[in-house]
Enzyme design. Structure first.
Site, PDB file in Angstrom:
ATOM      1  N   GLU A  10      68.475  20.169  51.930  1.00 52.02           N
ATOM      2  CA  GLU A  10      67.637  21.357  52.185  1.00 52.02           C
ATOM      3  C   GLU A  10      67.007  21.343  53.572  1.00 52.02           C
ATOM      4  O   GLU A  10      66.516  22.373  54.037  1.00 52.02           O
ATOM      5  CB  GLU A  10      66.558  21.493  51.093  1.00 52.02           C
ATOM      6  CG  GLU A  10      65.345  20.602  51.242  1.00 52.02           C
ATOM      7  CD  GLU A  10      65.562  19.162  50.779  1.00 52.02           C
ATOM      8  OE1 GLU A  10      66.725  18.767  50.570  1.00 52.02           O
ATOM      9  OE2 GLU A  10      64.564  18.430  50.646  1.00 52.02           O
TER      10      GLU A  10
ATOM     11  N   HIS B  53      68.564  14.616  52.191  1.00 49.20           N
ATOM     12  CA  HIS B  53      67.972  15.937  51.933  1.00 49.20           C
ATOM     13  C   HIS B  53      68.799  17.083  52.516  1.00 49.20           C
ATOM     14  O   HIS B  53      68.573  17.476  53.658  1.00 49.20           O
ATOM     15  CB  HIS B  53      66.574  15.985  52.563  1.00 49.20           C
ATOM     16  CG  HIS B  53      65.572  15.147  51.861  1.00 49.20           C
ATOM     17  ND1 HIS B  53      64.633  15.661  50.995  1.00 49.20           N
ATOM     18  CD2 HIS B  53      65.354  13.819  51.881  1.00 49.20           C
ATOM     19  CE1 HIS B  53      63.874  14.691  50.525  1.00 49.20           C
ATOM     20  NE2 HIS B  53      64.290  13.548  51.050  1.00 49.20           N
TER      21      HIS B  53
ATOM     22  N   CYS C 123      66.462  13.132  46.378  1.00 52.05           N
ATOM     23  CA  CYS C 123      65.482  12.086  46.701  1.00 52.05           C
ATOM     24  C   CYS C 123      64.601  11.765  45.486  1.00 52.05           C
ATOM     25  O   CYS C 123      65.082  11.208  44.514  1.00 52.05           O
ATOM     26  CB  CYS C 123      64.662  12.500  47.925  1.00 52.05           C
ATOM     27  SG  CYS C 123      63.726  11.144  48.651  1.00 52.05           S
TER      28      CYS C 123
END
Lengths: 226, 96
Positions: free
Chosen positions: A198, A196, A87
């Site tokens: 994560e 994302h 990002c």
């Protein structure tokens, strides 16, 4: 000794802790790095996490790109160290020109937050070896400056060299050219993407799936085989 | 110390979609302003420069614009002296 993955915090970064957690979930050691430090503390790989950074006042990532730590990241990336930009981290990597193109405001001008289906187009990069080419993964996306642009020549080059690593499936959330969600450099050690991973490493959080964990286990495979 | 103003205008390249400009353009008829076919939105930087704005200073500002104020992958920029010493110098137009 386990592999050490540096996670850089810029002022305003908000996904650094999630990223450190994801690194640990993959069995790696997470090393917090501060953007003013030039010293990368002998890490084996670096992640530029997501979340807005102070560089966004000018253009997304434009001021972060000049943080002292980035000189070391650029040197090491060129020497082959794996670098992942998520990002805002992807935006910083385009501003450094480690990755081609640029990121602009979403075509509909809205901040968007959704679970996003992606197709893995290249499973050979340092960060995608745990996936298979053509595999579909579902990970969260949240951004307002996520529209990837580059000129036609660069886009053709990326396609021809297999450097489009991820493509949006079903819906293009921001007007990115050719549905591009992520790309890599020619050597495949530097990867950037808008969604994302994560946020999708534990079943209790995010999409309820662990589709993002492959990024972090990929780097383990790469470092063990290196 | 005389202070001069140098203006750097940064605009998205013509081929790059500018949804912000389009949103402004679409709002105009609602507000009763007709006849505006297109709007593009850019950035204007006003740099207050210490000392004379000579060729060396302009070259430095050009470098600032090229490396930092504009991302030349997506944007064009122009540099011009607006006020103070050197203001009568020919405007420098730099396309990237």
């Amino acid at each position: 000794m386990t592999a050490r993955v540096g996670v850089i915090t810029f002022p305003g970064t908000l996904d650094d802790r999630d990223t450190q957690r994801a690194v640990r979930a993959a069995g790696l050691e997470a090393v917090p790095l501060w953007h003013r430090d030039k010293d990368l503390k002998q890490v084996d790989a670096v992640i530029l996490p997501g979340g807005f950074s102070y560089g966004d006042y000018l253009r997304a990532g434009a001021i972060s790109r000049f943080s002292p730590v980035m000189d070391s990241v650029i040197d090491q990336a060129k020497a082959g160290m794996p670098v992942l930009g998520i990002c805002n981290g992807f935006q910083v990597l385009t501003e450094t020109h480690l990755l081609p193109g640029a990121m602009l405001r979403n075509n509909h001008l809205h901040f968007i937050c959704r679970d996003q289906k992606l197709r893995v187009e290249n499973a050979e990069t340092a960060w995608t070896r745990s996936y298979e080419r053509g595999q579909e993964i579902n990970i969260p996306l949240k951004n307002i400056d996520g529209r990837y642009v580059a000129d036609e020549r660069v886009l053709d080059e990326l396609e021809a060299e297999g450097r489009v690593v991820f493509r949006y499936q079903e819906l293009n959330p921001n007007g990115s050219l050719r549905d591009i969600a992520g790309i890599c450099n020619a050597a495949g050690n530097v990867v950037g993407l808008m969604p994302h991973p994560e946020h999708a490493v534990e079943p209790l959080i995010g999409t309820g799936r662990t589709d993002g964990l492959g990024f972090f286990t990929s780097i383990l495979k790469r470092l063990v085989s290196a | 110390m005389p202070v001069a103003r140098v203006v750097v205008d940064v605009m998205l390249k013509p081929e790059i979609l500018d949804p912000q400009g389009q949103a402004v353009q679409r709002a105009l008829p609602r507000l009763g302003f007709e006849g505006i076919a297109d709007v593009r939105q850019g950035k204007r930087f006003e740099l207050e420069v210490e000392g004379p704005v000579d060729d060396a200073a302009l070259a430095r500002i050009h470098q600032i614009a090229e490396t930092f104020l504009a991302n030349t992958v997506i944007e064009d920029f122009s540099v011009k002296v607006e006020a103070g010493e050197g203001a009568d110098a020919t405007a420098v137009k730099a396309e990237s």
